[in-house]
Write a protein that holds these residues in place. Structure first.
Motif, short mmCIF file in Angstrom:
data_model
loop_
_atom_site.label_atom_id
_atom_site.label_comp_id
_atom_site.label_asym_id
_atom_site.label_seq_id
_atom_site.Cartn_x
_atom_site.Cartn_y
_atom_site.Cartn_z
N ILE A 255 0.85 -1.20 0.00
CA ILE A 255 0.00 0.00 0.00
C ILE A 255 0.88 1.25 0.00
O ILE A 255 2.01 1.22 0.47
CB ILE A 255 -0.94 0.01 1.22
N PRO A 256 0.36 2.38 -0.51
CA PRO A 256 1.14 3.62 -0.46
C PRO A 256 1.43 4.01 0.99
O PRO A 256 0.63 3.71 1.89
CB PRO A 256 0.21 4.65 -1.12
N CYS A 257 2.55 4.71 1.22
CA CYS A 257 2.93 5.12 2.59
C CYS A 257 1.86 6.01 3.21
O CYS A 257 1.70 6.04 4.43
CB CYS A 257 4.24 5.90 2.57
N SER A 258 1.13 6.73 2.37
CA SER A 258 0.09 7.64 2.85
C SER A 258 -1.04 6.89 3.57
O SER A 258 -1.86 7.50 4.24
CB SER A 258 -0.49 8.42 1.67
N LEU A 259 -1.09 5.56 3.43
CA LEU A 259 -2.17 4.77 4.04
C LEU A 259 -1.76 4.14 5.36
O LEU A 259 -2.62 3.60 6.07
CB LEU A 259 -2.60 3.66 3.06
N TYR A 260 -0.47 4.19 5.70
CA TYR A 260 -0.01 3.52 6.93
C TYR A 260 -0.65 4.13 8.17
O TYR A 260 -0.83 3.47 9.18
CB TYR A 260 1.52 3.56 7.04
N GLN A 261 -0.97 5.44 8.10
CA GLN A 261 -1.56 6.08 9.27
C GLN A 261 -2.95 5.53 9.60
O GLN A 261 -3.43 5.69 10.72
CB GLN A 261 -1.62 7.60 9.07
N ASN A 262 -3.59 4.86 8.64
CA ASN A 262 -4.94 4.31 8.88
C ASN A 262 -4.89 2.92 9.51
O ASN A 262 -5.91 2.32 9.76
CB ASN A 262 -5.71 4.16 7.57
N ILE A 263 -3.69 2.38 9.65
CA ILE A 263 -3.57 0.99 10.11
C ILE A 263 -2.87 0.98 11.48
O ILE A 263 -1.89 1.70 11.69
CB ILE A 263 -2.76 0.16 9.08
N GLU A 264 -3.41 0.17 12.36
CA GLU A 264 -2.83 0.09 13.71
C GLU A 264 -1.77 -1.02 13.71
O GLU A 264 -2.13 -2.20 13.56
CB GLU A 264 -3.97 -0.27 14.66
N PHE A 265 -0.52 -0.65 13.82
CA PHE A 265 0.55 -1.65 13.87
C PHE A 265 0.96 -1.86 15.32
O PHE A 265 1.40 -0.91 15.99
CB PHE A 265 1.76 -1.17 13.05
N ALA A 266 0.78 -3.07 15.84
CA ALA A 266 1.16 -3.34 17.24
C ALA A 266 2.67 -3.15 17.38
O ALA A 266 3.42 -3.27 16.40
CB ALA A 266 0.77 -4.76 17.61
N SER A 267 3.10 -2.89 18.62
CA SER A 267 4.53 -2.57 18.84
C SER A 267 5.44 -3.75 18.50
O SER A 267 6.63 -3.57 18.29
CB SER A 267 4.74 -2.10 20.27
#
Ligand code: FAD
Length: 464
Positions: A255-267
Motif C-alpha cells: 500500500i502507499p505510505c500515505s495509508l499507513y496512518q490508517n492501520i494500527e501496527f502493534a509494537s
C-alpha cells in the motif's frame, strides 16, 4: 473469528496487501515459484493507481499512463510480453506551446531565449547545494526570464505532483530531465524531430492488472481493507474491515505510505522508528481531466496552460489536462470551473477545436468505465491512495537514498524487511533511480518475490 494457519500442503502462508501492479506482480511470481499466496485488496477492482477509461471508442488513463516514464521499461515490457498483451509504442514529433493571458508561444522561441550555460547540470548542482528547496533552484537558474520560470515551475509541479517549494533540492535530476525534454521537443535531437517516447497498452493499461489477477489461482479478496496488524506467537494476525481476522506466516505490504496512518501496527510488528519514517514519505496531489476533442488543424501535442500541462492520446481523440501541487486537489465543482477557465487558453494555442462536453463527471472506481464527456480523478481524494505518487520531500531525501543489501537483493533501508516476516513493495520502495512509476511498482514486486523466496529457503516449518 481468526482463520487460516497453514494450507493443506503445510506451506508457509503468504498474504499480500494491495492488488496494484506491485502486489499483483509479486503474487504472480510467488505463485509461479509454488508458494501459497493470497491477495487482499480494499477496492473492488485490481490495478490501484492504474485506472483506464473509455471515452467514445478510445482509451485514456486516469492514473499511470506511460510505462517509459523516467526509464526504459525493462521490467514492464517483460511482463507485458509474458502475458501476451499488446504494447503500444509511439513517439510523435511533438510541437509544444506555452499559452498565457497574452499569447501562445512556441517552445522553440522560449527555450531559444535561454542562454544555456556551458554545463547546466554543474550549475544546478552548485545552486542545489546552497538551496533549501527546489523552487529556490528554479528561481536562481531562470531568474532572468519570467516565462521560463513559470514554465519550469509548472512543469515540475506536474511531474513531481508537489509544489517545488516542498521538494528537496536533490530533485534537480527531474528539473534537468525536463529541460532536456523541452529542448528536444523544441529543436529536435541530432536532426530528428523531438518527441516523448511513450508506451501504453492497447485497450488500456488496465489490461495488465486484469491479466495478472486472472492468473492468480486463489483469486483476490476484494473489499478487504486492512485495519490492524499484530504478532501472536510466530504468526502475523491481520484485521480487516468487519473485524475479520486472518493469520499469515509472511506479509507483503504494497500500500502507499500515505495509508499507513490508517492501520494500527502493534509494537511487536514494524519498529516505531521505521514506521515513523515510512509514514513521513511525501506524496504528490496529481489530478487528471480527460475529455474528447476533435482538432481541425492539429497545431501541437503538448501544451503548458495556466493551470495544466496537457497532451493528446495516441489517436489524438482524447486530451489530458494534468496538474499537481495545490492545483491538483479537485472536487466536481473546482474541476468544472478550472476546466472552463482553461479551454480559452487551449483554443489560443490550438486554434480550431471541437469539444463535446456537456458535463464533467468524477471517474468511477471501476476499470474501463465508459464516458461521453469529461471525466476527472483527484488522487489525493482517493481513500486507498491518498496521493498520486511518492516524491523526495524536504528532509525526506536522505532516508530514501540509503540502500542496503539483504540476502543478495538491494532494498531501500527504510523498507527493510522486518524479521523475514514483514516485507514491503510498491513504487515508493523501488531501487530504481526514479520512484513513483509503473516500472518502479513492477520492479519492486519482482524483487520482493525473489527476496521472500530466498528467506523462505531458511523458513522454519515448525512455526505452525
Ligand atoms: C495521476 C497519475 C498519473 C501517473 N502517471 C504515470 C505515468 O505516466 N507513468 C508511470 O510510470 N507512472 C505513473 N503514475 C504512477 C503509477 O501509476 C504508480 O506508481 C503505480 O501504479 C503504483 O503501483 P503500486 O502497486 O505501488 O501502488 P497502488 O497501485 O496504489 O496499489 C496499492 C493497492 O493497495 C490497496 N490498498 C490501499 N490501502 C489498503 C488497505 N488498507 N487494505 C487493503 N488494500 C489497500 C489500494 O487500493 C491499491 O490497489 C501515475 C500515477 C497517478 C496517480
Amino acid at each position: 473469528m481468526t482463520t487460516g494457519s497453514f494450507s493443506s500442503e503445510n506451506k508457509p502462508k503468504i498474504i499480500i496487501i494491495g492488488a496494484g501492479l506491485s502486489g499483483l506482480t509479486a503474487a504472480y511470481r510467488l505463485q509461479q515459484m509454488g508458494h501459497d499466496v493470497q491477495v487482499y485488496e480494499a477496492r473492488h477492482r485490481p490495478g490501484g493507481r492504474v485506472l483506464s477509461v473509455k471515452i467514445g471508442e478510445s482509451y485514456g488513463e486516469l492514473g499511470g499512463e506511460n510505462f517509459l516514464d523516467g526509464n526504459e521499461g525493462r521490467y514492464s515490457l517483460k511482463l507485458i510480453r509474458e502475458l501476451n498483451l499488446e504494447p503500444l509504442h509511439f513517439k510523435k514529433p511533438f510541437s509544444c506551446i506555452y499559452a498565457n493571458d497574452e499569447q501562445a508561444t512556441s517552445f522553440s522561441e522560449i527555450i531559444g531565449k535561454f542562454k544555456n550555460p556551458p554545463n547546466l547540470w554543474k550549475l544546478l548542482e552548485e545552486v542545489a547545494s546552497c538551496s533549501i528547496n527546489l523552487q529556490e533552484v528554479i528561481d536562481s537558474v531562470f531568474n532572468e526570464d519570467p516565462e521560463l520560470l513559470s514554465i519550469f515551475t509548472r512543469a515540475l509541479t506536474t511531474y513531481e505532483g508537489s509544489d517545488p517549494e516542498t521538494l528537496h533540492p536533490s530533485s534537480i535530476d527531474s528539473l534537468y530531465e525536463i529541460f532536456l525534454l523541452f529542448q528536444d521537443l523544441s529543436v529536435g535531437n541530432k536532426g530528428k524531430p523531438g518527441g516523448v517516447k511513450r508506451l501504453c497498452l492497447k485497450g488500456g493499461n488496465a489490461k495488465l492488472p486484469l491479466a495478472l489477477s486472472d492468473k492468480l489461482e486463489r483469486g483476490i479478496q476484494y473489499g478487504s481493507v486492512l485495519t490492524a496488524v499484530r504478532k501472536e506467537q510466530q504468526k502475523m494476525v491481520l484485521t480487516f474491515n468487519a473485524n475479520q481476522e486472518i493469520c499469515a506466516d509472511i506479509i507483503l505490504l504494497t500500500i502507499p505510505c500515505s495509508l499507513y496512518q490508517n492501520i494500527e501496527f502493534a509494537s511487536n510488528t514494524i519498529p516505531q522508528e521505521q514506521l515513523f519514517d515510512i509514514k513521513s514519505i511525501q506524496y504528490g496531489t496529481n489530478s487528471k481531466i480527460l475529455f474528447p476533442i476533435i482538432l481541425k488543424n492539429k497545431k501541437c501535442e503538448f501544451m503548458i496552460l495556466p493551470h495544466f500541462v496537457s497532451w493528446l492520446n495516441e489517436d489524438d481523440s482524447i486530451m489530458t489536462f494534468y496538474m499537481g501541487g495545490k492545483q491538483g486537489i479537485l472536487d466536481l465543482k473546482s474541476a468544472t470551473s478550472l476546466f472552463d477557465e482553461e479551454i480559452p487558453f487551449l483554443i489560443k494555442g490550438e486554434g480550431d477545436i471541437r469539444i463535446n462536453v456537456n458535463k464533467m463527471e468524477e471517474g468511477n472506481d471501476i476499470q474501463l468505465s465508459s464516458y461521453e464527456g469529461a471525466v476527472f480523478k483527484s488522487w489525493i481524494n482517493d481513500p486507498y491512495a491518498k496521493g498520486s505518487y511518492s516524491n523526495r520531500g524536504i528532509g525526506r531525501s536522505a532516508i530514501l537514498n540509503e540502500i542496503i543489501t539483504v540476502r543478495g537483493e538491494e532494498v531501500r533501508n527504510i523498507f527493510r524487511p522486518v524479521r523475514d516476516q514483514i516485507f514491503f513493495a510498491g513504487e515508493h520502495t523501488t531501487t530504481l533511480p526514479v520512484l513513483g512509476t509503473l516500472e518502479s511498482a513492477i520492479e519492486s514486486g519482482e524483487r520482493m518475490a525473489r527476496l521472500i523466496e530466498k528467506s523462505l529457503k531458511g523458513f522454519d516449518i515448525s512455526m505452525g
